[in-house]
Design an enzyme around this catalytic site. Structure first.
Site, PDB file in Angstrom:
ATOM      1  N   GLY A   9      -1.055   7.675   5.846  1.00 42.27           N
ATOM      2  CA  GLY A   9      -0.519   7.668   4.140  1.00 42.27           C
ATOM      3  C   GLY A   9      -1.360   8.572   3.652  1.00 42.27           C
ATOM      4  N   TYR A  10      -1.215   8.326   2.089  1.00 38.94           N
ATOM      5  CA  TYR A  10      -1.959   9.324   1.392  1.00 38.94           C
ATOM      6  C   TYR A  10      -3.540   9.103   1.356  1.00 38.94           C
ATOM      7  CZ  TYR A  10      -3.562  11.097  -3.471  1.00 38.94           C
ATOM      8  OH  TYR A  10      -3.936  11.764  -4.354  1.00 38.94           O
ATOM      9  N   SER A 123      -8.072  -2.802  -4.896  1.00 40.69           N
ATOM     10  CA  SER A 123      -7.540  -1.975  -6.013  1.00 40.69           C
ATOM     11  C   SER A 123      -8.175  -2.607  -7.369  1.00 40.69           C
ATOM     12  CB  SER A 123      -6.015  -2.036  -5.995  1.00 40.69           C
ATOM     13  OG  SER A 123      -5.626  -1.688  -7.286  1.00 40.69           O
ATOM     14  N   TYR A 147       2.020  -7.738  -5.592  1.00 39.74           N
ATOM     15  CA  TYR A 147       1.097  -6.663  -5.177  1.00 39.74           C
ATOM     16  C   TYR A 147      -0.327  -7.171  -5.264  1.00 39.74           C
ATOM     17  CZ  TYR A 147      -1.765  -2.476  -4.373  1.00 39.74           C
ATOM     18  OH  TYR A 147      -2.675  -1.524  -3.873  1.00 39.74           O
ATOM     19  N   LYS A 151      -3.749  -8.497  -2.794  1.00 41.57           N
ATOM     20  CA  LYS A 151      -4.868  -7.792  -2.653  1.00 41.57           C
ATOM     21  C   LYS A 151      -6.087  -8.832  -2.953  1.00 41.57           C
ATOM     22  CE  LYS A 151      -3.779  -3.670  -1.656  1.00 41.57           C
ATOM     23  NZ  LYS A 151      -4.199  -3.293  -0.243  1.00 41.57           N
ATOM     24  N   PHE A 176      -9.763   2.823  -8.066  1.00 36.26           N
ATOM     25  CA  PHE A 176      -9.207   3.004  -9.335  1.00 36.26           C
ATOM     26  C   PHE A 176      -8.077   3.898  -9.161  1.00 36.26           C
ATOM     27  CE2 PHE A 176     -11.376   0.712 -12.621  1.00 36.26           C
ATOM     28  CZ  PHE A 176     -12.331  -0.246 -11.479  1.00 36.26           C
ATOM     29  N   ARG A 290       5.087   0.632 -20.853  1.00 38.40           N
ATOM     30  CA  ARG A 290       5.485  -0.141 -19.630  1.00 38.40           C
ATOM     31  C   ARG A 290       5.214  -1.539 -19.471  1.00 38.40           C
ATOM     32  NH1 ARG A 290       4.075   3.410 -14.073  1.00 38.40           N
ATOM     33  NH2 ARG A 290       2.323   2.360 -14.633  1.00 38.40           N
TER      34      ARG A 290
HETATM   35  P1  NAD Z   1       0.371   4.906   1.495  1.00 48.32           P
HETATM   36  O1  NAD Z   1       1.779   4.298   1.427  1.00 48.32           O
HETATM   37  O2  NAD Z   1       0.267   6.259   1.570  1.00 48.32           O
HETATM   38  O3  NAD Z   1      -0.262   4.580   2.963  1.00 48.32           O
HETATM   39  C1  NAD Z   1      -0.112   3.426   3.641  1.00 48.32           C
HETATM   40  C2  NAD Z   1       0.085   3.916   5.048  1.00 48.32           C
HETATM   41  O4  NAD Z   1       0.329   2.532   5.632  1.00 48.32           O
HETATM   42  C3  NAD Z   1       1.683   4.595   5.036  1.00 48.32           C
HETATM   43  O5  NAD Z   1       1.139   5.558   5.906  1.00 48.32           O
HETATM   44  C4  NAD Z   1       2.443   3.474   5.851  1.00 48.32           C
HETATM   45  O6  NAD Z   1       3.533   4.179   6.596  1.00 48.32           O
HETATM   46  C5  NAD Z   1       1.460   2.531   6.519  1.00 48.32           C
HETATM   47  N1  NAD Z   1       1.960   1.080   6.637  1.00 48.32           N
HETATM   48  C6  NAD Z   1       2.323   0.178   5.870  1.00 48.32           C
HETATM   49  N2  NAD Z   1       2.766  -1.103   6.350  1.00 48.32           N
HETATM   50  C7  NAD Z   1       2.214  -0.758   7.632  1.00 48.32           C
HETATM   51  C8  NAD Z   1       2.165  -1.686   8.844  1.00 48.32           C
HETATM   52  N3  NAD Z   1       2.537  -2.713   8.676  1.00 48.32           N
HETATM   53  N4  NAD Z   1       1.583  -1.156   9.964  1.00 48.32           N
HETATM   54  C9  NAD Z   1       1.093   0.149  10.139  1.00 48.32           C
HETATM   55  N5  NAD Z   1       1.206   0.761   9.085  1.00 48.32           N
HETATM   56  C10 NAD Z   1       1.683   0.419   7.853  1.00 48.32           C
HETATM   57  O7  NAD Z   1      -0.429   4.237   0.376  1.00 48.32           O
HETATM   58  P2  NAD Z   1      -1.945   4.839   0.061  1.00 48.32           P
HETATM   59  O8  NAD Z   1      -2.172   5.386  -1.447  1.00 48.32           O
HETATM   60  O9  NAD Z   1      -2.559   5.784   1.095  1.00 48.32           O
HETATM   61  O10 NAD Z   1      -2.883   3.479  -0.022  1.00 48.32           O
HETATM   62  C11 NAD Z   1      -3.707   3.069   1.045  1.00 48.32           C
HETATM   63  C12 NAD Z   1      -4.128   1.815   0.661  1.00 48.32           C
HETATM   64  O11 NAD Z   1      -4.883   1.784  -0.439  1.00 48.32           O
HETATM   65  C13 NAD Z   1      -2.906   0.490   0.517  1.00 48.32           C
HETATM   66  O12 NAD Z   1      -3.574  -0.641   0.888  1.00 48.32           O
HETATM   67  C14 NAD Z   1      -2.896   0.514  -0.921  1.00 48.32           C
HETATM   68  O13 NAD Z   1      -2.480  -0.818  -1.500  1.00 48.32           O
HETATM   69  C15 NAD Z   1      -4.393   0.665  -1.455  1.00 48.32           C
HETATM   70  N6  NAD Z   1      -4.483   1.221  -2.806  1.00 48.32           N
HETATM   71  C16 NAD Z   1      -3.975   2.369  -3.063  1.00 48.32           C
HETATM   72  C17 NAD Z   1      -4.176   2.726  -4.432  1.00 48.32           C
HETATM   73  C18 NAD Z   1      -3.025   4.022  -5.008  1.00 48.32           C
HETATM   74  O14 NAD Z   1      -2.946   4.346  -6.231  1.00 48.32           O
HETATM   75  N7  NAD Z   1      -2.757   4.746  -4.001  1.00 48.32           N
HETATM   76  C19 NAD Z   1      -4.817   2.193  -5.470  1.00 48.32           C
HETATM   77  C20 NAD Z   1      -5.441   1.219  -4.862  1.00 48.32           C
HETATM   78  C21 NAD Z   1      -5.255   0.612  -3.590  1.00 48.32           C
HETATM   79  N1  UDP Z   2       2.440   6.766 -16.998  1.00 44.53           N
HETATM   80  C1  UDP Z   2       3.293   7.280 -18.159  1.00 44.53           C
HETATM   81  N2  UDP Z   2       4.564   7.821 -17.519  1.00 44.53           N
HETATM   82  C2  UDP Z   2       4.991   7.715 -16.206  1.00 44.53           C
HETATM   83  C3  UDP Z   2       3.861   7.144 -15.229  1.00 44.53           C
HETATM   84  C4  UDP Z   2       2.651   6.729 -15.803  1.00 44.53           C
HETATM   85  O1  UDP Z   2       3.051   7.535 -19.266  1.00 44.53           O
HETATM   86  O2  UDP Z   2       5.815   8.397 -15.889  1.00 44.53           O
HETATM   87  C5  UDP Z   2       1.211   6.060 -17.701  1.00 44.53           C
HETATM   88  C6  UDP Z   2       1.027   4.447 -17.610  1.00 44.53           C
HETATM   89  O3  UDP Z   2       1.586   4.120 -18.610  1.00 44.53           O
HETATM   90  C7  UDP Z   2      -0.626   4.695 -17.276  1.00 44.53           C
HETATM   91  C8  UDP Z   2      -0.966   5.939 -16.669  1.00 44.53           C
HETATM   92  O4  UDP Z   2       0.088   6.890 -16.997  1.00 44.53           O
HETATM   93  O5  UDP Z   2      -1.113   4.483 -18.906  1.00 44.53           O
HETATM   94  C9  UDP Z   2      -1.210   5.865 -15.364  1.00 44.53           C
HETATM   95  O6  UDP Z   2      -0.192   5.212 -14.700  1.00 44.53           O
HETATM   96  P1  UDP Z   2      -0.145   4.998 -13.222  1.00 44.53           P
HETATM   97  O7  UDP Z   2       1.150   4.183 -12.811  1.00 44.53           O
HETATM   98  O8  UDP Z   2      -0.424   6.267 -12.415  1.00 44.53           O
HETATM   99  O9  UDP Z   2      -1.212   4.125 -12.681  1.00 44.53           O
HETATM  100  P2  UDP Z   2      -1.590   2.378 -13.160  1.00 44.53           P
HETATM  101  O10 UDP Z   2      -0.926   2.201 -14.490  1.00 44.53           O
HETATM  102  O11 UDP Z   2      -1.099   1.864 -11.966  1.00 44.53           O
HETATM  103  O12 UDP Z   2      -3.150   2.472 -13.050  1.00 44.53           O
END
Ligand code: NAD
Ligand code: UDP
Length: 335
Positions: A9-10, A123, A147, A151, A176, A290
Site C-alpha cells: 500500500g501507499y 490516525s 473508520y 482505529k 496526520f 464536507r
Molecule cells: P493503503 O490502502 O494504500 O494500504 C493498505 C494496504 O493493506 C493495501 O495494500 C491493501 O491491499 C492491504 N490490505 C488491506 N486489508 C488487508 C488484509 N486484510 N490483509 C492483507 N492486506 C490488506 O493505505 P495507506 O494509506 O498505506 O494506509 C496504511 C495504514 O495507515 C492504514 O491502516 C490506514 O488506516 C492508516 N492511515 C492512513 C492514512 C492516510 O491518509 N493514508 C492516515 C492515517 C492512518
Molecule cells: N478537500 C477539498 N477538496 C477535495 C478534497 C479535500 O477541499 O476534493 C479539503 C478538505 O475539506 C480538507 C482538506 O482538503 O479541508 C484535506 O482533506 P483530506 O480528505 O485530504 O484529509 P482529511 O480531511 O481526512 O484530513
C-alpha cells in the site's frame, strides 16, 4: 526481519524502502485489496534487491502463522486495513472485520510465535473534532465514523493487551496527512476511482484527468476560510516507523506518538504550492463544507522528536514536487 502487513500500500511501500535504507530486511504481506503487484518490482528497483513477498490476508491465521514459521520475524509493522471514511459509513462491518479483527489476529499470531514488538498505524482521526491545535497525544479521543472508531477500538485493545503483557513493545503512531511520493517517482499514492484526499485530487487536476478542484468550505475560521491540515511527506512518515523500531532496540514499553510536521496548511495554500511545483494552473470552485470535516487539524510533534529522535524534514515544496513527479510518470497510477 520485519513483517510489514499492507506493505504494497501507499505508506507500507515507502516504509519498505525506509527500512531497506536503514539496513533492515522485511517480509511484505498484502492481499492486494487496495494495491497493485507492480509495486513490488518498483520497490525492488529502488532498493536494489528483490523483495520477500507473501500474498495473503491478515485474517488468515494459517497464512500468518506460516510466515512466522518460515522467517525470523522480530517485529511487525501493521498497515493492513481499510481507510476510506465514506466507505466505512456504508460498510461498517467490513471495517470492523478488517481493521479490528484483523489486528487481533495479527497480535494473537505474534503471541504464539513469541514476537513482541508491534507498530500500529493509527490516525489523527482519533482526536475527533479537536478543541485546540496543535494537538498533543493526551488530548481527548473520539470517533465520528466507523473508520475512526475502528482505529480507536484497536488503540483500546492494545492498551488492554499491554496491561496483560507488559513485556511487549507497542507503538501507536497517529499519522496526520501523508502526501508526496518517493523521489524516484516509481511509487506513490494510487487511489481507486475519484480521490477523496486533497493532494491526489489536485494532482489529477494538474495532469488534466479532472477539470477542476472542488474546495469544500470557504468560511472556516482559518487563515483564508479553507480547511487547514498537517501534511507530512510519506518518506518522513515512513522514517518515523524506523525510528520507532530503533527506539525499541534500546527501550521497552508502550508509546503513542503523533507523526506530523507541526505546521498546518490551508487548501488554498496547497493549491498554490502545487501550482508552483507543477507549473500548471489548478482551476477550482468553492462548494459547501464536507460533512464531518474539521476546520483545523495539526499536530504537536514534540513527543515524537523527544522520544524517537524523529522529526519530519521535507517541506511543502518537496511534498508537491514529489507528488507531481509521481503523477507525471504514472498517468494512470500502477495500471
Ligand atoms: P493503503 O490502502 O494504500 O494500504 C493498505 C494496504 O493493506 C493495501 O495494500 C491493501 O491491499 C492491504 N490490505 C488491506 N486489508 C488487508 C488484509 N486484510 N490483509 C492483507 N492486506 C490488506 O493505505 P495507506 O494509506 O498505506 O494506509 C496504511 C495504514 O495507515 C492504514 O491502516 C490506514 O488506516 C492508516 N492511515 C492512513 C492514512 C492516510 O491518509 N493514508 C492516515 C492515517 C492512518
Ligand atoms: N478537500 C477539498 N477538496 C477535495 C478534497 C479535500 O477541499 O476534493 C479539503 C478538505 O475539506 C480538507 C482538506 O482538503 O479541508 C484535506 O482533506 P483530506 O480528505 O485530504 O484529509 P482529511 O480531511 O481526512 O484530513
Amino acid at each position: 526481519m520485519i513483517l510489514i502487513t499492507g506493505g504494497t500500500g501507499y505508506i507500507g511501500s515507502h516504509t519498505a524502502i525506509a527500512l531497506s535504507n536503514a539496513g533492515s530486511k522485511a517480509v511484505i504481506l498484502d492481499n492486494f485489496s487496495n494495491s497493485n503487484f507492480t509495486v513490488l518490482s518498483r520497490i525492488s528497483r529502488i532498493c536494489g534487491a528483490q523483495q520477500i513477498f507473501v500474498k495473503g490476508d491478515v485474517r488468515d491465521a494459517a497464512r500468518l502463522t506460516s510466515i512466522f514459521d518460515q522467517f525470523p520475524i522480530t517485529a511487525v509493522i501493521h498497515f493492513a486495513g481499510l481507510k476510506s471514511v465514506g466507505e466505512s459509513v456504508q460498510q461498517p462491518l467490513e471495517y470492523y472485520d478488517n481493521n479490528v479483527l484483523g489486528t487481533a489476529k495479527v497480535l494473537e499470531t505474534m503471541r504464539r510465535a513469541n514476537v513482541k514488538t508491534f507498530i500500529f498505524s493509527s490516525s489523527a482521526t482519533v482526536y475527533g473534532n479537536p478543541r485546540n491545535v496543535p494537538i498533543k497525544e493526551n488530548y481527548p479521543l473520539s470517533a465520528t465514523n466507523p473508520y475512526g472508531r475502528s482505529k480507536l477500538i484497536v488503540e483500546n485493545i492494545l492498551t488492554d493487551f499491554y496491561q496483560s503483557s507488559p513485556d511487549w513493545n507497542i507503538a501507536v503512531l497517529r499519522y496526520f496527512n501523508p502526501v508526496g511520493a518517493h523521489e524516484s517517482g516509481l511509487i506513490g499514492e494510487d487511489p481507486k476511482g475519484v480521490p477523496n484526499n486533497l493532494l491526489p485530487y489536485i494532482s489529477q487536476v494538474a495532469i488534466g484527468l479532472r477539470s477542476k478542484l472542488t474546495i469544500f468550505g470557504s468560511d472556516y475560521p482559518t487563515i483564508d476560510g479553507t480547511g487547514v491540515r498537517d501534511y507530512i511527506h510519506v518518506m518522513d512518515l515512513a522514517e518515523g516507523h524506523v525510528a520507532a523500531l530503533n527506539y525499541f532496540n534500546k527501550k521497552q514499553g508502550f508509546i503513542t506518538a503523533n507523526l506530523g510536521t507541526g505546521h498546518g496548511y490551508s487548501v488554498l495554500e496547497m493549491v498554490k504550492a502545487f501550482e508552483a511545483a507543477s507549473s500548471r494552473k489548478i482551476p477550482y470552485e468553492f462548494a459547501e463544507r464536507r460533512r464531518g470535516d474539521v476546520a483545523e487539524c495539526w499536530s504537536d510533534p514534540t513527543f515524537a522528536r523527544e522520544i524517537l529522535g524523529w522529526k519530519a524534514s521535507r517541506k511543502i515544496e518537496k511534498m508537491c514536487t514529489d507528488s507531481w513527479h509521481w503523477q507525471l510518470q504514472n498517468l494512470k497510477g500502477f495500471k
